[in-house]
Design an enzyme around this catalytic site. Sequence first.
Site: not given
Length: 374
Positions: A89, A151, A244, A254
């Site tokens: 990624q 990520h 989210e 969070y």
Amino acid sequence: MRVLQQAVIGFALLVGVLPLAFSQTFPSDAGPFQLETIAEGLEHPWSLAFLPDGSALVTERPGRLRIIQNSSLATKAIHGVPEVAAAGQGGLFDVILHPDFASNNTLFLSYAHDSSEGMTTRVARAVLDNNELKTLKVIFEALPRSNGTRHFGGRMAFDSSGYLYIAVGDRGEKDRAQDTRDDAGGVHRITIDGEPAPGNPGLGSSAIRDTFYTWGNRNIQGMTVHPQTGEIWTHEHGPRGGDEVNILYAGTNYGWPEITYGIGYSGLPITSDTHKEGMAQPLHYWDPSIAPSGMALYSGELFPQWQGDVFVGALKLRKLVRLGTNENDKVIAEEDLLLDLNERIRDVRFGPDGALWLLSDARQGKLYRMAPTQ
């Protein structure tokens, strides 16, 4: 105001008059709209930035920065982009302009970087001089590095005080998002020189890195500034479910992975908790996951019925999502757009011409412009 006027005039030149073959019409609850193809042949484009002269910059994940002028993609990439680790990624991510770009030509790039110690998310500042980046300087590097290729986060935004917000993902190691002595899994707020921004919650604390603004974030892939309140809005990938939408507040946890509305990719629970004291609840979440990417809050006049709405691209479910909100920032409506386009939407931007602009994630990716039908 002069810069905005220049941008609007420039975008009239950028869009030009497109052949009908490059225009498609799609339905919405507010009536039909037109999707124009502005440029194509982009290799996995990731981010879009509008320049004051009406041209546009696009990042390509393999490590190129491209420029689009007069409805045409320049053949040569901009020279001087930092070395990028295009693996998994990883790659070249966001491009964002300095708030005073019109006078200093300064921009910021986020990207994955590799070394003998592993990979990480970096941010560099540079000056755009014709077709070249000059005086490039790395101003942020998430530590510690690790060997994973997932990520990275990478989305950025400036607030009204001129501080830069940088999203860093949990790097595929979920427990790092709750470790405030580890840069992964949160949002960092810095000055344009890379120093911790005044008022950061970790200043003076040995338990929290001094650039942290929030933590407990899995992998933020959308970030934008609310045009009225100045608040930073974000969205992030959940695992299987639990994507989210959040508003960033300093020092807020969070919750990932202590609370989530998703489950593991194996199908097994990550946690049984969706709420926990001291951890924020999302404004909105998706289950199943849509794999959100790119984010814009609409404040233009071309679509008056969409004023204040949030637009989110979807990679997995290949669509554009419109979220209607009320004055209390509560999501009161949701609409799926561009389902028949069947493309992975990587970035969504509100343009100075009042249109919505989209990037499709593909080996032959495209830049689209959404506008009302004539």
